[in-house]
Design a protein around this motif. Structure first.
Motif, PDB file in Angstrom:
ATOM      1  N   VAL A 108     -47.458   5.809  -0.092  1.00  0.00           N
ATOM      2  CA  VAL A 108     -46.565   6.970  -0.128  1.00  0.00           C
ATOM      3  C   VAL A 108     -46.335   7.531   1.271  1.00  0.00           C
ATOM      4  CG1 VAL A 108     -46.288   9.317  -0.996  1.00  0.00           C
ATOM      5  CG2 VAL A 108     -47.226   7.534  -2.493  1.00  0.00           C
ATOM      6  N   LEU A 109     -47.422   7.756   2.015  1.00  0.00           N
ATOM      7  CA  LEU A 109     -47.294   8.414   3.312  1.00  0.00           C
ATOM      8  C   LEU A 109     -46.561   7.556   4.337  1.00  0.00           C
ATOM      9  CD1 LEU A 109     -50.799  10.120   3.749  1.00  0.00           C
ATOM     10  CD2 LEU A 109     -48.631  11.161   3.038  1.00  0.00           C
ATOM     11  N   LEU A 110     -46.826   6.255   4.329  1.00  0.00           N
ATOM     12  CA  LEU A 110     -46.238   5.367   5.337  1.00  0.00           C
ATOM     13  C   LEU A 110     -45.037   4.592   4.820  1.00  0.00           C
ATOM     14  CD1 LEU A 110     -49.562   3.976   6.870  1.00  0.00           C
ATOM     15  CD2 LEU A 110     -48.153   5.878   7.683  1.00  0.00           C
ATOM     16  N   ARG A 111     -44.642   4.879   3.584  1.00  0.00           N
ATOM     17  CA  ARG A 111     -43.468   4.242   2.978  1.00  0.00           C
ATOM     18  C   ARG A 111     -43.579   2.709   3.048  1.00  0.00           C
ATOM     19  NH1 ARG A 111     -41.444   8.061   6.357  1.00  0.00           N
ATOM     20  NH2 ARG A 111     -40.531   6.494   7.732  1.00  0.00           N
ATOM     21  N   LEU A 112     -44.722   2.228   2.558  1.00  0.00           N
ATOM     22  CA  LEU A 112     -44.990   0.795   2.568  1.00  0.00           C
ATOM     23  C   LEU A 112     -44.870   0.229   1.161  1.00  0.00           C
ATOM     24  CD1 LEU A 112     -48.149   0.726   4.868  1.00  0.00           C
ATOM     25  CD2 LEU A 112     -45.856  -0.059   5.468  1.00  0.00           C
ATOM     26  N   PRO A 113     -44.463  -1.018   1.026  1.00  0.00           N
ATOM     27  CA  PRO A 113     -44.470  -1.658  -0.297  1.00  0.00           C
ATOM     28  C   PRO A 113     -45.897  -1.741  -0.832  1.00  0.00           C
ATOM     29  CG  PRO A 113     -43.136  -2.915   1.271  1.00  0.00           C
ATOM     30  CD  PRO A 113     -43.865  -1.885   2.066  1.00  0.00           C
ATOM     31  N   ALA A 114     -46.061  -1.480  -2.105  1.00  0.00           N
ATOM     32  CA  ALA A 114     -47.395  -1.476  -2.713  1.00  0.00           C
ATOM     33  C   ALA A 114     -48.135  -2.801  -2.544  1.00  0.00           C
ATOM     34  CB  ALA A 114     -47.283  -1.096  -4.189  1.00  0.00           C
ATOM     35  N   PRO A 115     -47.461  -3.964  -2.665  1.00  0.00           N
ATOM     36  CA  PRO A 115     -48.204  -5.224  -2.494  1.00  0.00           C
ATOM     37  C   PRO A 115     -48.870  -5.345  -1.120  1.00  0.00           C
ATOM     38  CG  PRO A 115     -46.096  -5.652  -3.547  1.00  0.00           C
ATOM     39  CD  PRO A 115     -46.064  -4.219  -3.109  1.00  0.00           C
ATOM     40  N   LEU A 116     -48.252  -4.787  -0.090  1.00  0.00           N
ATOM     41  CA  LEU A 116     -48.834  -4.885   1.254  1.00  0.00           C
ATOM     42  C   LEU A 116     -50.143  -4.109   1.339  1.00  0.00           C
ATOM     43  CD1 LEU A 116     -45.753  -4.610   3.656  1.00  0.00           C
ATOM     44  CD2 LEU A 116     -46.906  -6.650   2.793  1.00  0.00           C
ATOM     45  N   THR A 117     -50.168  -2.892   0.820  1.00  0.00           N
ATOM     46  CA  THR A 117     -51.390  -2.088   0.912  1.00  0.00           C
ATOM     47  C   THR A 117     -52.490  -2.646   0.018  1.00  0.00           C
ATOM     48  OG1 THR A 117     -50.473  -0.588  -0.761  1.00  0.00           O
ATOM     49  CG2 THR A 117     -50.158   0.012   1.541  1.00  0.00           C
ATOM     50  N   LEU A 118     -52.127  -3.273  -1.093  1.00  0.00           N
ATOM     51  CA  LEU A 118     -53.142  -3.879  -1.961  1.00  0.00           C
ATOM     52  C   LEU A 118     -53.735  -5.131  -1.313  1.00  0.00           C
ATOM     53  CD1 LEU A 118     -51.374  -3.519  -5.430  1.00  0.00           C
ATOM     54  CD2 LEU A 118     -53.280  -2.158  -4.545  1.00  0.00           C
ATOM     55  N   LEU A 119     -52.884  -5.949  -0.699  1.00  0.00           N
ATOM     56  CA  LEU A 119     -53.384  -7.145  -0.017  1.00  0.00           C
ATOM     57  C   LEU A 119     -54.212  -6.781   1.211  1.00  0.00           C
ATOM     58  CD1 LEU A 119     -50.222  -9.420  -0.228  1.00  0.00           C
ATOM     59  CD2 LEU A 119     -52.429  -9.831  -1.346  1.00  0.00           C
ATOM     60  N   LEU A 120     -53.946  -5.610   1.777  1.00  0.00           N
ATOM     61  CA  LEU A 120     -54.706  -5.167   2.945  1.00  0.00           C
ATOM     62  C   LEU A 120     -56.197  -5.084   2.640  1.00  0.00           C
ATOM     63  CD1 LEU A 120     -54.802  -4.002   5.838  1.00  0.00           C
ATOM     64  CD2 LEU A 120     -54.342  -1.749   4.845  1.00  0.00           C
ATOM     65  N   ALA A 121     -56.543  -4.677   1.426  1.00  0.00           N
ATOM     66  CA  ALA A 121     -57.952  -4.562   1.048  1.00  0.00           C
ATOM     67  C   ALA A 121     -58.643  -5.926   1.086  1.00  0.00           C
ATOM     68  CB  ALA A 121     -58.072  -3.932  -0.338  1.00  0.00           C
ATOM     69  N   THR A 122     -57.964  -6.959   0.610  1.00  0.00           N
ATOM     70  CA  THR A 122     -58.573  -8.295   0.594  1.00  0.00           C
ATOM     71  C   THR A 122     -58.733  -8.859   1.995  1.00  0.00           C
ATOM     72  OG1 THR A 122     -57.481  -8.666  -1.532  1.00  0.00           O
ATOM     73  CG2 THR A 122     -58.429 -10.575  -0.445  1.00  0.00           C
ATOM     74  N   THR A 123     -57.717  -8.704   2.819  1.00  0.00           N
ATOM     75  CA  THR A 123     -57.829  -9.188   4.199  1.00  0.00           C
ATOM     76  C   THR A 123     -58.916  -8.433   4.951  1.00  0.00           C
ATOM     77  OG1 THR A 123     -56.088  -7.665   4.944  1.00  0.00           O
ATOM     78  CG2 THR A 123     -55.412  -9.851   4.249  1.00  0.00           C
TER      79      THR A 123
END
Length: 454
Positions: A108-123
C-alpha cells in the motif's frame, strides 16, 4: 630456513585467497550492476521503479544475513564450535516472517504489486540463510571456498533476475526466477561449508588458516567454547545496520537539503566515497577471524593496509579529480573536480571505521555500534542546522563526522584495558569450582583470546 619457507608459502596462500575473494566481490558487484542496466532497457518506467524499490528493500532485509555471517565467523574463529545450524534457520525464518507480515503495508505505502512483496519474503529467507555457511567458511579461514560460495550466492541472488530480464519478462516473473535460483544456491553453499578430510599438519608449521581445505582446529590456550546465541547475532546485525546507515546518511541528507541539481551532483560524488569505502573491505573480511582471536599484530597490519589504500585513493582523486567525475557522471559534473579528494577521504575514513567496528564485534565488545549511531545523529544535526545548504557544506559535515568517528573507534579499540588473567595463570591455579581455566561456568568474566601469530 624451514620456518622462512613456511612463512613465505603462507603469505602466498593468503595472497591467493585475498585475490579470490576480491574476484568474487567483483562478480557480485558486476551482477548487481547488470540488473538495473538491463531493467532500464527491458522494462517500462513503472515496472523498473517497482523492481528497483523491491531490490532496495531486499538489500535492507539482507542485513540480518550479514550480521549472522559476522557472528558465526567470530564464534568459530574463537572456539571452533558449531551450533550455527538452528540459529541460522531461526534468524532466516524470523526475517522472512517479518518481511511477509510487512508485505501488505509495503504494497500500500510503496504502491507495489502484491506478488513482488510476497516473493520478497522468500528471497530474504534464502539470502539470510546463506549467511550461516559464509560465516562458517570465513571463521574457519577457508577463504578459497568462501570466494566460491560468494560467487554462488551472487548467482543465486541475481541470476534469476538477469535471465528473466533477458527473456523480456516482467518484475514478478524475474523475482520468481531469482527466488528459485536463491533457494537452489543453499544446498551448494552447505556442500561448500561441509567439513573436509584434512591432512596432518607439519610439526612446527605456522598456521594461517588460508588453506582451502583445512579448517582451523582448536589449539591449546583457546577460549572455552561458548554457545552461539541470539545476542551475538543481534549485536552483529545492529553493527551492520549502523554501518549501512552512516555510509548513506550524507547522500540522504543531500537529497533532502539541497536543490535537485545539487543533490544529483552529490550523488555522483558519492560514487568516489563508496569506492574508497569498499575497495579495502577484503582486508576486513580476511582479518576478522584473527581479530576474534585477539591477534593484535593482525589488527595493526589490517589497519595499515586499509589506511595505505585510502591514502592512495585520496591522492589519486586529488590528481585525477576531473577524470574521476567524468567517469562517474560525465562532463556535466567536472566543476566538482576539486571536491574529489574530499569525497574519497570520507570513504577512506569510513573504511577504517568499518574495520574497527568489526574488531569490536568480533571481540565481543558491548554496544559496538553505539558510536556510529551517535555519529549519524551528529551528522544529521550538523548538516540540517549548521552547514550551508551546498554540496561542500554537506560534504564537509560528512568528512568531519567520518574523522571524529574514526578517532573515537580507534580510542575504543586501542585504549589500555584492565589486566586480565592469562591462560598460563589460569592453568597454573585452577579454581575449586571447575579446575579448568580458572572460571566458574556461572562467571561472566571475559576471557582473553590466545595470541595467534601469522
Amino acid at each position: 630456513m624451514t620456518q622462512t619457507t613456511g612463512s613465505d608459502t603462507s603469505r602466498v596462500r593468503l595472497g591467493a585467497a585475498g585475490a579470490a575473494v576480491t574476484l568474487a566481490t567483483l562478480v557480485t558487484n558486476a551482477l548487481a550492476y547488470v540488473v538495473p542496466v538491463l531493467g532500464a532497457r527491458r522494462l517500462s518506467a513503472a515496472d523498473l521503479g517497482a523492481l528497483a524499490t523491491v531490490l532496495a528493500l531486499a538489500a535492507i532485509a539482507a542485513v540480518p544475513g550479514f550480521g549472522l555471517q559476522i557472528a558465526v565467523a567470530a564464534h568459530r574463529a574463537r572456539s571452533g564450535g558449531d551450533g550455527a545450524g538452528r540459529l541460522g534457520l531461526r534468524t532466516a525464518a524470523l526475517t522472512g516472517a517479518v518481511t511477509l507480515a510487512l508485505a501488505p503495508l509495503l504494497t500500500v505505502l510503496l504502491r507495489l504489486p502484491a506478488p513482488l512483496t510476497l516473493l520478497l519474503a522468500t528471497t530474504t529467507f534464502a539470502t539470510v540463510m546463506a549467511g550461516r555457511w559464509l560465516g562458517e567458511l570465513q571463521g574457519d579461514q577457508r577463504f578459497l571456498r568462501l570466494a566460491v560460495a560468494m560467487a554462488v550466492l551472487a548467482a543465486g541472488r541475481y541470476g534469476g533476475l538477469v535471465v528473466g530480464l533477458l527473456l523480456g519478462r516482467g518484475p514478478a516473473t524475474c523475482l520468481l526466477l531469482t527466488t528459485v535460483t536463491g533457494l537452489l544456491a543453499l544446498p551448494l553453499l552447505a556442500r561448500l561449508a561441509a567439513p573436509t578430510t584434512t591432512a596432518t599438519a607439519t610439526p612446527g608449521a605456522v598456521p594461517t588458516g588460508s588453506r582451502d581445505d583445512q579448517p582451523r582446529s582448536a589449539e591449546p590456550g583457546d577460549p572455552v567454547p561458548r554457545r552461539l546465541g541470539a545476542r551475538q547475532v543481534t549485536t552483529a546485525c545492529a553493527a551492520t545496520l549502523a554501518m549501512l546507515a552512516i555510509s548513506y546518511a550524507d547522500l540522504i541528507l543531500a537529497r533532502q537539503l539541497l536543490p535537485a541539481a545539487d543533490s544529483g551532483a552529490y550523488a555522483v560524488g558519492s560514487v568516489l566515497t563508496k569506492g574508497a569505502l569498499w575497495a579495502p573491505q577484503v582486508v576486513t573480511l580476511l582479518v576478522l577471524p584473527r581479530l576474534a582471536r585477539g591477534d593484535r599484530r593482525a589488527r595493526l597490519v589490517a589497519l595499515a593496509l586499509i589506511t595505505t589504500c585510502g591514502a592512495a585513493l585520496v591522492a589519486t582523486a586529488a590528481i585525477g579529480g576531473e577524470l574521476a567525475f567524468r567517469l562517474a557522471g560525465g562532463a556535466d559534473y567536472l566543476h566538482l573536480a576539486d571536491t574529489a579528494p574530499i569525497f574519497a577521504a570520507t570513504g577512506a575514513l569510513y573504511a577504517v571505521v568499518f574495520m574497527l567496528v568489526n574488531d569490536r564485534v568480533a571481540t565481543g565488545a558491548r554496544w559496538p555500534a553505539a558510536p556510529l549511531w551517535m555519529a549519524t545523529v551528529g551528522l544529521t544535526v550538523c548538516a540540517a542546522l549548521i552547514a550551508p545548504r551546498t554540496v561542500t557544506g554537506v560534504l564537509s559535515c560528512a568528512l568531519v563526522t567520518a574523522a571524529v568517528t574514526a578517532a573515537t573507534m580507534s580510542w575504543l579499540v586501542f585504549r589500555p584495558s584492565h589486566p586480565r588473567t592469562t591462560q598460563r595463570d589460569r592453568t597454573a591455579a585452577p579454581t575449586p569450582q571447575t579446575g579448568v581455566d580458572g572460571d566458574s561456568p556461572h562467571t561472566q568474566t571475559p576471557r582473553t583470546p590466545s595470541r595467534w601469530l601469522p
